[in-house]
Every structure is written in C-alpha cells, then in structure tokens.
Design a protein around this motif. Structure first.
Motif, PDB file in Angstrom:
ATOM      1  N   UNK A   1     -35.145  41.454 -40.368  1.00 34.68           N
ATOM      2  CA  UNK A   1     -36.314  41.991 -41.063  1.00 34.68           C
ATOM      3  C   UNK A   1     -37.245  40.875 -41.506  1.00 34.68           C
ATOM      4  N   UNK A   2     -38.543  41.177 -41.508  1.00 40.29           N
ATOM      5  CA  UNK A   2     -39.504  40.248 -42.102  1.00 40.29           C
ATOM      6  C   UNK A   2     -39.635  40.584 -43.579  1.00 40.29           C
ATOM      7  N   UNK A   3     -40.180  39.675 -44.344  1.00 41.23           N
ATOM      8  CA  UNK A   3     -40.239  39.846 -45.788  1.00 41.23           C
ATOM      9  C   UNK A   3     -41.108  41.031 -46.185  1.00 41.23           C
ATOM     10  N   UNK A   4     -42.189  41.290 -45.442  1.00 40.68           N
ATOM     11  CA  UNK A   4     -43.065  42.410 -45.795  1.00 40.68           C
ATOM     12  C   UNK A   4     -42.370  43.751 -45.611  1.00 40.68           C
ATOM     13  N   UNK A   5     -41.669  43.918 -44.499  1.00 45.48           N
ATOM     14  CA  UNK A   5     -40.961  45.176 -44.260  1.00 45.48           C
ATOM     15  C   UNK A   5     -39.818  45.359 -45.253  1.00 45.48           C
ATOM     16  N   UNK A   6     -39.144  44.271 -45.613  1.00 45.15           N
ATOM     17  CA  UNK A   6     -38.082  44.376 -46.606  1.00 45.15           C
ATOM     18  C   UNK A   6     -38.665  44.758 -47.966  1.00 45.15           C
ATOM     19  N   UNK A   7     -39.832  44.218 -48.289  1.00 41.09           N
ATOM     20  CA  UNK A   7     -40.481  44.558 -49.559  1.00 41.09           C
ATOM     21  C   UNK A   7     -40.898  46.026 -49.584  1.00 41.09           C
ATOM     22  N   UNK A   8     -41.426  46.514 -48.475  1.00 41.20           N
ATOM     23  CA  UNK A   8     -41.844  47.922 -48.420  1.00 41.20           C
ATOM     24  C   UNK A   8     -40.637  48.851 -48.501  1.00 41.20           C
ATOM     25  N   UNK A   9     -39.545  48.461 -47.849  1.00 40.06           N
ATOM     26  CA  UNK A   9     -38.321  49.257 -47.944  1.00 40.06           C
ATOM     27  C   UNK A   9     -37.814  49.262 -49.393  1.00 40.06           C
ATOM     28  N   UNK A  10     -37.812  48.093 -50.011  1.00 42.16           N
ATOM     29  CA  UNK A  10     -37.359  47.963 -51.397  1.00 42.16           C
ATOM     30  C   UNK A  10     -38.218  48.832 -52.315  1.00 42.16           C
ATOM     31  N   UNK A  11     -39.531  48.790 -52.115  1.00 39.10           N
ATOM     32  CA  UNK A  11     -40.434  49.579 -52.961  1.00 39.10           C
ATOM     33  C   UNK A  11     -40.192  51.071 -52.787  1.00 39.10           C
ATOM     34  N   UNK A  12     -39.956  51.506 -51.557  1.00 35.85           N
ATOM     35  CA  UNK A  12     -39.789  52.933 -51.293  1.00 35.85           C
ATOM     36  C   UNK A  12     -38.541  53.495 -51.942  1.00 35.85           C
ATOM     37  N   UNK A  13     -37.568  52.646 -52.271  1.00 32.79           N
ATOM     38  CA  UNK A  13     -36.309  53.098 -52.862  1.00 32.79           C
ATOM     39  C   UNK A  13     -36.317  53.045 -54.384  1.00 32.79           C
ATOM     40  N   UNK A  14     -37.462  52.658 -54.977  1.00 25.91           N
ATOM     41  CA  UNK A  14     -37.558  52.551 -56.424  1.00 25.91           C
ATOM     42  C   UNK A  14     -38.204  53.798 -57.018  1.00 25.91           C
ATOM     43  N   UNK A  15     -37.950  54.075 -58.310  1.00 26.24           N
ATOM     44  CA  UNK A  15     -38.609  55.210 -58.970  1.00 26.24           C
ATOM     45  C   UNK A  15     -40.115  54.993 -59.019  1.00 26.24           C
ATOM     46  N   UNK A  16     -40.870  55.887 -58.425  1.00 25.94           N
ATOM     47  CA  UNK A  16     -42.308  55.687 -58.290  1.00 25.94           C
ATOM     48  C   UNK A  16     -43.072  55.897 -59.592  1.00 25.94           C
ATOM     49  N   UNK A  17     -42.430  56.486 -60.596  1.00 27.62           N
ATOM     50  CA  UNK A  17     -43.125  56.741 -61.865  1.00 27.62           C
ATOM     51  C   UNK A  17     -42.928  55.649 -62.889  1.00 27.62           C
TER      52      UNK A  17
ATOM     53  N   UNK B   1     -43.323  43.485 -34.937  1.00 24.61           N
ATOM     54  CA  UNK B   1     -44.386  42.507 -34.697  1.00 24.61           C
ATOM     55  C   UNK B   1     -43.943  41.126 -35.149  1.00 24.61           C
ATOM     56  N   UNK B   2     -43.573  41.007 -36.416  1.00 22.29           N
ATOM     57  CA  UNK B   2     -43.224  39.710 -36.980  1.00 22.29           C
ATOM     58  C   UNK B   2     -41.815  39.280 -36.580  1.00 22.29           C
ATOM     59  N   UNK B   3     -41.578  37.980 -36.682  1.00 24.56           N
ATOM     60  CA  UNK B   3     -40.236  37.440 -36.440  1.00 24.56           C
ATOM     61  C   UNK B   3     -39.408  37.624 -37.708  1.00 24.56           C
ATOM     62  N   UNK B   4     -38.143  38.032 -37.622  1.00 19.53           N
ATOM     63  CA  UNK B   4     -37.302  38.153 -38.825  1.00 19.53           C
ATOM     64  C   UNK B   4     -37.293  36.849 -39.605  1.00 19.53           C
ATOM     65  N   UNK B   5     -37.468  36.926 -40.909  1.00 19.78           N
ATOM     66  CA  UNK B   5     -37.513  35.695 -41.706  1.00 19.78           C
ATOM     67  C   UNK B   5     -36.777  35.804 -43.030  1.00 19.78           C
ATOM     68  N   UNK B   6     -35.984  36.864 -43.258  1.00 23.00           N
ATOM     69  CA  UNK B   6     -35.174  36.966 -44.473  1.00 23.00           C
ATOM     70  C   UNK B   6     -33.783  37.462 -44.116  1.00 23.00           C
ATOM     71  N   UNK B   7     -32.824  37.170 -44.999  1.00 21.74           N
ATOM     72  CA  UNK B   7     -31.432  37.600 -44.840  1.00 21.74           C
ATOM     73  C   UNK B   7     -30.913  38.034 -46.196  1.00 21.74           C
ATOM     74  N   UNK B   8     -30.192  39.146 -46.228  1.00 28.06           N
ATOM     75  CA  UNK B   8     -29.617  39.641 -47.477  1.00 28.06           C
ATOM     76  C   UNK B   8     -28.274  38.973 -47.722  1.00 28.06           C
TER      77      UNK B   8
END
Length: 373
Positions: free
Chosen positions: A321-337, A290-297
C-alpha cells in the motif's frame, strides 16, 4: 386584545409549522411534509418527466404557500372560544385580505400554464435551446436525469444541483435554472464557512457559490451552491476548469487535511527495512494501482497486549500500500462524527485484519513522502 389562550397557542403553532414547512426543515422533509409529496397524486414524478415535474412543483408551491394564511384563519373557527377576539371580530375582513395572495398566485400560475406552459420561466429557457419544439431539450434532460452517471449535489433541503451528460441544473423552491455545460462559463465568486451545519457534519464546512453564465443571449446567469469538498467532483463532471475569483480561497476537504497529518506522522515513525527491491519491482499499490507501495504495518507502539481490548500486532502482509491509500482506509474506519479521536484510534489491515494504530505505519527505506500532494 386576545382573550383566548387556545387561540394564542394555535397562532404560535401555525407560525412555527409554517416556517418549517416553507423553509423545508430536515424534520419536515424526512416526514414527507413537502409540496411535492403532499400532492404526489397531482404532480408527476421527477423520474418520469423531470421538466414537467418541476414546472408543476414550482407552480403548486406558489399556490400552497400563499394559502397558508387562509388555512390559519379557517382553523381559528375551531379553536376560538371568545367572540371578542380580534380574529372573530374582523374575520370577514381578514378572510378577504388572505384571499388576495391566493388570487395573485393563481393568476400567475394560470398565465404560466396557458398555451402548454408557454410563459413558465423554465419553458422560456428551454425555448432558447430549441425555438421550434421545447419538448426536445426537455426530453433530453429527462433521459439524462435517469442515467446513473449524473451527479446530484444538495445544499441543505432548499437547493440542489444536478449535472447530467450535457446539462447543469440548479433547483430551488420556486425556480429551476438550466444551461448546457458546453455553452457556459463557470466562476466561483464567493464562499461561506460555517462551524455547524444542520445535517450534523463535524468540523467547519465551506460552501462556495458558482455563477453559471450561458453563452447564449437572453439566458440569465444563475448560481449553484455546493460544499467546497465537492468542487473537484463538480469540475470533473462539467468537463472543463472552473474559474476561481481572486477573493475566494477554497478550503481543503477533511480527507485532504487528514492525509497531510497522516503523512507527517508516518514520516516520523521507524523506517522499515525488512524488504528487498525485488518485492516492489513491477508492483503498484493495491488501492490506487498507480503509486509504488511505500509503507508497511509493523508494531512499533507501546500498548499493553494484556490490558488493551484490541492490542496492536505486526501485519504479516508484504508492502502493498502507498501512504495515501492507507490513510484513506484508516480514515474510513474511524467514527465520522468525532475527528478528535482519529489519531489515537486503531484500525485493521485491509487484508489480514491485524489491528494497528498510526504509530505502526512505517515508511519503507528510501521513500520520502512528507511533501507529496
């Protein structure tokens, strides 16, 4: 008065076990110590006949729970070694006393079961939707419950909410309430916030109570209890907005709070300018489409590639990637506890798997997403 140590220990054990059994603690449920599991040869499976399963489950639950005092009393015959103990002296009186709740529960269930469960609360509700044949809505509920598109939300081990294509169902130990979604009003009337919950979910958790008011007369309103983070999902499955009382303020989900912090940090990182407008033309984010890519690693942090076990490196992928999708990807790879280490942790690029940290997520030039929602 109690001269037997074994009787005292047995009594304490029965009290603790009964409380855990009735309150359906996580440990008891995980080990199958529930009424429906212990009587699985008698109670029909929920998947086979949803309505009949819960009619039988609630009926047997009343009888089983009312029998616990008598079970305790009979157990004292094996552990009591003192003829002067209170239980031994008044055994006959206590036996008659403990038979009273069993007799009451059996009479209640017998009244429910007469004439094909005509007096059971669940059948009475279904009769309002089809007075001629209550099995028709019952069959519809079972059919929709088997669908993979249904929504099931649990609140601990005591309450469960099921939303099917046409019905919303609230389930607890002794009662099952149903209503048609299209013929009901939904209102959030209260909320509670807990710092710790039994399932180990980190951080504060908000539970909200929603009153379901059926538009048909003679159907009593009932409430469902869910986590506030499930509110939007529930609203989508209901199909129309849920009213929120003025005295209730919904807490944002953990993901929403993290997105805000992630955006704020990325907005302070160095701007990436090494791209052309043609690279983004007609492109959308690979995550949301949906969104236009707006971040670069791009590596911007100061970690030491020699001493670091997982040193950061620049990603060779173009902006995708847009910043929201990158943030969600980043969050999913972190220890949830443990959310306290998220901002200092690392992640890998969704495509090339290059390691990066939050300081390496650079906003593209001419993009400002600090205030996006």
């Amino acid at each position: 008065m109690f001269e037997s140590t074994s009787l005292i220990v047995y009594t304490l054990f029965c009290i603790v076990a009964s409380v855990c059994f009735v309150s359906r603690t996580i440990e008891f449920v995980a080990n199958g110590l529930t009424v429906e599991n212990l009587l699985r040869t008698v109670i029909i499976k929920e998947y086979d006949n949803f309505v009949l399963h819960h009619i039988q489950r609630t009926s047997f639950s009343i009888i089983v729970y009312s029998s616990l005092p008598l079970v305790y009393l009979l157990g004292t015959l094996f552990v009591n070694n003192s003829e002067k103990s209170f239980v031994y002296v008044y055994f006959d009186v206590l036996c008659l006393l403990f038979l009273v709740p069993i007799g009451i529960s059996v009479s209640v269930v017998y009244n429910w079961k007469s004439n094909d469960w005509a007096n059971h609360p669940l059948r009475i509700v279904l009769n309002h939707y089809d007075p001629a044949d209550w099995t028709i809505p019952a069959h519809n509920i079972t059919t929709e419950f088997r669908s993979i598109e249904k929504l099931t939300l649990t609140c601990g081990t005591l309450k469960k909410t099921v939303v099917t294509q046409n019905w919303i169902i609230s389930i607890d130990q002794f009662n099952v309430s149903v209503a048609k979604k299209s013929e009901s009003l939904f209102t959030v009337y209260s909320s509670d916030i807990f710092d710790n919950v039994p399932d180990g979910t980190p951080g504060a958790v908000q539970f909200i109570n929603i009153e379901v008011t059926a538009l048909r007369s003679r159907i009593k309103p009932f409430s469902v209890r869910i986590r506030s983070e499930d509110f939007q999902t529930l609203e989508e499955h209901i199909g129309h907005p849920i009213q929120i009382s003025d005295n209730v303020k919904l807490q944002r989900s953990r993901t929403e709070r993290f997105l805000e912090v992630f955006r704020e940090q990325v907005s302070q990182n160095p701007v990436y300018r090494g791209y052309t407008a043609a690279e983004l033309e007609d492109n959308t984010c690979a995550g949301c489409l949906v969104n236009i890519p707006n971040v670069k690693l791009t590596k911007c942090c100061d970690d030491d590639p020699v001493n670091e076990m997982l040193p950061c490196s620049s990603c060779q992928c173009r902006p995708m990637w847009c910043v929201d999708c990158m943030a969600k990807w980043y969050e999913s790879r972190q220890p949830q506890n443990d959310t306290t280490i998220w901002l200092s942790s690392k992640c890998t690029c969704p495509l090339c798997r290059q390691v990066f940290c939050i300081l390496d997520v650079c906003p593209l030039e001419n993009f400002d997403f600090r205030n996006t929602v």
